[in-house]
Design a protein around this motif. Structure first.
Motif, PDB file in Angstrom:
ATOM      1  N   TYR A  68       0.866  -1.172   0.000  1.00 17.82           N
ATOM      2  CA  TYR A  68       0.000   0.000   0.000  1.00 17.82           C
ATOM      3  C   TYR A  68       0.905   1.225   0.000  1.00 17.82           C
ATOM      4  N   MET A  71       0.775   3.952   2.678  1.00 16.41           N
ATOM      5  CA  MET A  71       1.086   3.561   4.051  1.00 16.41           C
ATOM      6  C   MET A  71       2.598   3.559   4.320  1.00 16.41           C
ATOM      7  N   TYR A 102      -4.342   2.245  -0.171  1.00 15.90           N
ATOM      8  CA  TYR A 102      -5.205   1.705   0.872  1.00 15.90           C
ATOM      9  C   TYR A 102      -6.298   2.712   1.185  1.00 15.90           C
ATOM     10  N   SER A 103      -7.501   2.207   1.365  1.00 18.10           N
ATOM     11  CA  SER A 103      -8.586   3.062   1.830  1.00 18.10           C
ATOM     12  C   SER A 103      -9.486   2.229   2.737  1.00 18.10           C
ATOM     13  N   ASP A 104     -10.022   2.865   3.725  1.00 17.51           N
ATOM     14  CA  ASP A 104     -10.884   2.209   4.704  1.00 17.51           C
ATOM     15  C   ASP A 104     -12.295   2.765   4.530  1.00 17.51           C
ATOM     16  N   THR A 105     -13.236   1.887   4.187  1.00 15.49           N
ATOM     17  CA  THR A 105     -14.599   2.333   3.931  1.00 15.49           C
ATOM     18  C   THR A 105     -15.537   2.062   5.099  1.00 15.49           C
ATOM     19  N   THR A 106     -14.963   1.668   6.252  1.00 15.00           N
ATOM     20  CA  THR A 106     -15.831   1.426   7.408  1.00 15.00           C
ATOM     21  C   THR A 106     -16.284   2.741   8.005  1.00 15.00           C
TER      22      THR A 106
END
Length: 107
Positions: A68, A71, A102-106
């Motif tokens: 990533y 990161m 990287y991506s966080d969709t939460t």
């Protein structure tokens, strides 16, 4: 030398730092701009000078991997990415590199 401070000893280089391979067989952060030396890989673990627990035989370096990009400790810009020159040099060495975001969709 370019390095980070912190930890227990002197200089500290975080995992994921892009490194160059010198003719002596030693690696140094690519940010040192050693001139004429190309990026070799990414440091696999943290490297800490004078560490009492690190191996005396050296540190691991990834010469190909999926990573990533945003990161990595040296990623900059928006979106954050690794230096384009270093990426080109890593790929030119023949390793299989895949740089992803990287991506966080939460919620």
């Amino acid at each position: 030398d370019v390095a980070y401070t912190g930890g227990y000893g002197g200089r500290f280089i975080p995992a994921g730092t892009c490194v160059d391979l010198l003719a002596s067989g030693k690696v140094v952060p690519s940010a040192n701009g050693t001139g004429g030396v190309t990026a070799y890989g990414l440091l696999e673990t943290n490297a800490e000078e004078e560490s009492k627990t690190d191996s005396m035989t050296g540190y691991g370096v990834l010469t190909q991997c999926q990573v990533y990009d945003n990161m990595l400790p040296e990623a900059t810009g928006n979106p954050k990415v690794l230096n384009a020159t270093w990426k080109t040099e890593l790929i030119a060495r023949g390793g299989a590199w895949l740089f992803m975001q990287y991506s966080d969709t939460t919620a």
